[in-house]
Enzyme design. Structure first.
Site, short mmCIF file in Angstrom:
data_model
loop_
_atom_site.label_atom_id
_atom_site.label_comp_id
_atom_site.label_asym_id
_atom_site.label_seq_id
_atom_site.Cartn_x
_atom_site.Cartn_y
_atom_site.Cartn_z
N GLU A 73 11.98 -2.01 -2.41
CA GLU A 73 10.84 -1.83 -3.32
C GLU A 73 10.90 -0.44 -3.94
OE1 GLU A 73 7.39 -2.96 -0.66
OE2 GLU A 73 9.10 -3.54 0.54
N HIS A 96 8.30 -7.28 -4.98
CA HIS A 96 8.48 -7.52 -3.54
C HIS A 96 9.36 -8.73 -3.23
CE1 HIS A 96 7.46 -7.31 0.70
NE2 HIS A 96 6.68 -6.26 0.47
N HIS A 152 -0.58 -2.72 -0.04
CA HIS A 152 -0.20 -3.54 -1.20
C HIS A 152 -1.39 -4.01 -2.04
CE1 HIS A 152 3.83 -3.29 0.08
NE2 HIS A 152 3.93 -4.34 0.84
C1 GLA Z 1 6.25 -3.89 2.86
C2 GLA Z 1 5.77 -3.07 3.98
C3 GLA Z 1 5.99 -3.78 5.27
C4 GLA Z 1 5.35 -5.15 5.24
C5 GLA Z 1 5.86 -5.92 4.07
C6 GLA Z 1 5.14 -7.23 3.92
O1 GLA Z 1 7.59 -3.88 2.77
O2 GLA Z 1 6.36 -1.79 4.03
O3 GLA Z 1 5.48 -3.04 6.33
O4 GLA Z 1 3.98 -5.00 5.15
O5 GLA Z 1 5.70 -5.20 2.89
O6 GLA Z 1 5.13 -7.98 5.09
#
Ligand code: GLA
Length: 390
Positions: free
Chosen positions: A355, A226, A152
């Site tokens: 997402e 997110h 991210h």
């Molecule tokens: C995304 C990732 C997860 C986790 C979340 C945040 O969805 O795919 O593995 O890292 O973000 O906690």
């Protein structure tokens, strides 16, 4: 850039160009401007934008939150820290309104410990293996912040920076346009990247998120949003029923990096081509759902990606996108250590994320759709969340 996405984005541009009138009440300045929307009918609210202070970062930057309201009673708050959706109030079939996204009441929580609640994620959403990739013969090393991997956007991704904001208004929609310039070498990425993200609420009960970016060096870009949704407004999300318009997904290794395989969902707990509750088969998925689905549309044009139905409230959320992938994450890492809005404890599976994105680790997977943005080209992406009731 595929043609469909360009057309969608051009439509959005004309929407922006025509949006001549910006009505924004700045409470700090104490100079509320009169609303141009007609008087609301009984049971309706007036389309409105209000700007309010939402605290200050430790380095003294003031953070603002914009409260958006539509004539149909949809309400959202978005703040300049992380271009974050702080709340999203959606009426149900019986006229009861709930905030359907997880988060905190105040800025402090977001700054101290937020698993990306409601934020814009970038420069690259999801993981890049070992934070490494090669582009045009040059090897790059990004910040690693998830074991040995990059997640991210790195240590200080787009969710942890302060964005510039500008309110927007046109017939049937209110919104906020956020801007951020990510510097060359930020978190190890090549090139300066200018990013624009527009959130808008429409009188068709939609939350639209549109993204644009340009770069002065070739760089990977994969922007997403997110939010952790809970259409019941609380409790676990295992009873939510999902239909995902995907016939395949990308299996992952122990570090949640795709193996490169595109595997059919048929006869597996990943088959959401017909409605299934999140909880029905989750025990058969090690660690819970945290996978990228390969959308049937292939991306590049607006298409329905997922439909969510929550039986208690009757709320439905449909997400359409120009992206080729969808990360379905079932809130597996929520573990009760976070007390969020109103002191609510967020236990495992108390929220889920959907997402819209390109596939994780694409810079290292030549067979996946490319995430490389080159100078002179424009990255464009659009995702629309539509709310209905049954
Ligand atoms: C995304 C990732 C997860 C986790 C979340 C945040 O969805 O795919 O593995 O890292 O973000 O906690």
């Amino acid at each position: 850039m595929k043609r469909g996405a360009t057309i969608v984005a051009m439509g959005l541009f004309s929407f922006l160009a025509l949006a001549g009138l910006i009505a924004c009440k700045d409470e700090k300045a104490g100079l509320p401007e009169p609303s141009v929307a007609g008087e609301p009918a009984e049971g309706e609210t007036a389309m409105d934008i209000q700007k309010r202070p939402f605290g200050r970062t430790p380095d003294g930057t003031d953070i603002e939150v914009y409260a958006l309201t539509t004539d149909k009673g949809l309400k959202a708050r978005v703040m300049t820290y992380g271009a974050t959706l702080v709340s999203l109030e959606v009426p149900d079939g019986a006229g009861r309104t709930d905030d359907i996204v997880l988060g905190y009441d105040a800025l402090d929580g977001y700054m101290k410990s937020s698993p990306y609640f409601g934020s814009i994620v970038g420069r690259y959403g999801n993981r890049i293996a070992k934070g490494r990739f090669a582009l045009d013969g040059v090897a790059y090393q990004l910040a690693t912040n998830n074991g040995e991997n990059h997640l991210h956007g790195g240590i200080k991704g787009f969710d942890k920076v302060v964005w510039k904001a500008e309110p927007m208004r046109e017939a049937g929609a209110v919104g906020v346009k956020f801007g951020y310039v990510s510097k060359d070498d930020e978190e190890g990425y090549p090139g300066n990247l200018a990013v624009t993200v527009i959130y808008s609420l429409t009188n068709d009960n939609e939350l639209k998120i549109s993204y644009e970016a340009t770069a002065d060096k070739a760089t990977p870009v994969n922007l997403t949003h997110h939010s952790y949704f809970n259409l019941a407004g609380g409790g676990d999300v295992l009873g939510h029923e999902l239909t995902i318009y995907a016939d395949a997904y990308t299996p992952v290794d122990a570090g949640l990096i795709p193996t490169g395989e595109i595997r059919l969902v048929a006869d597996s707990p990943f088959d959401f081509t017909t409605p299934h509750s999140i909880g029905e088969r989750i025990a058969r998925v090690e660690g819970g759902y945290d996978h990228n689905f390969v959308l049937r549309s292939g991306g590049g044009m607006m298409a329905l990606a997922v439909r969510v139905f929550e039986p208690q409230s009757g709320r439905i959320m449909e997400i359409s996108t120009t992206e080729p992938g969808l990360q379905f994450y079932s809130g597996n890492f929520l573990d009760g250590t976070i007390s969020g809005k109103g002191g609510k404890v967020y236990n495992k599976h108390y929220g889920f994320c959907l997402e819209t994105q390109h596939f994780p680790d694409s810079p290292n997977k030549p067979d996946f759709p490319s995430t490389i943005l080159r100078p002179g080209a424009v990255y464009k992406s659009l995702t629309v969340h539509r709310f209905l009731t049954r």
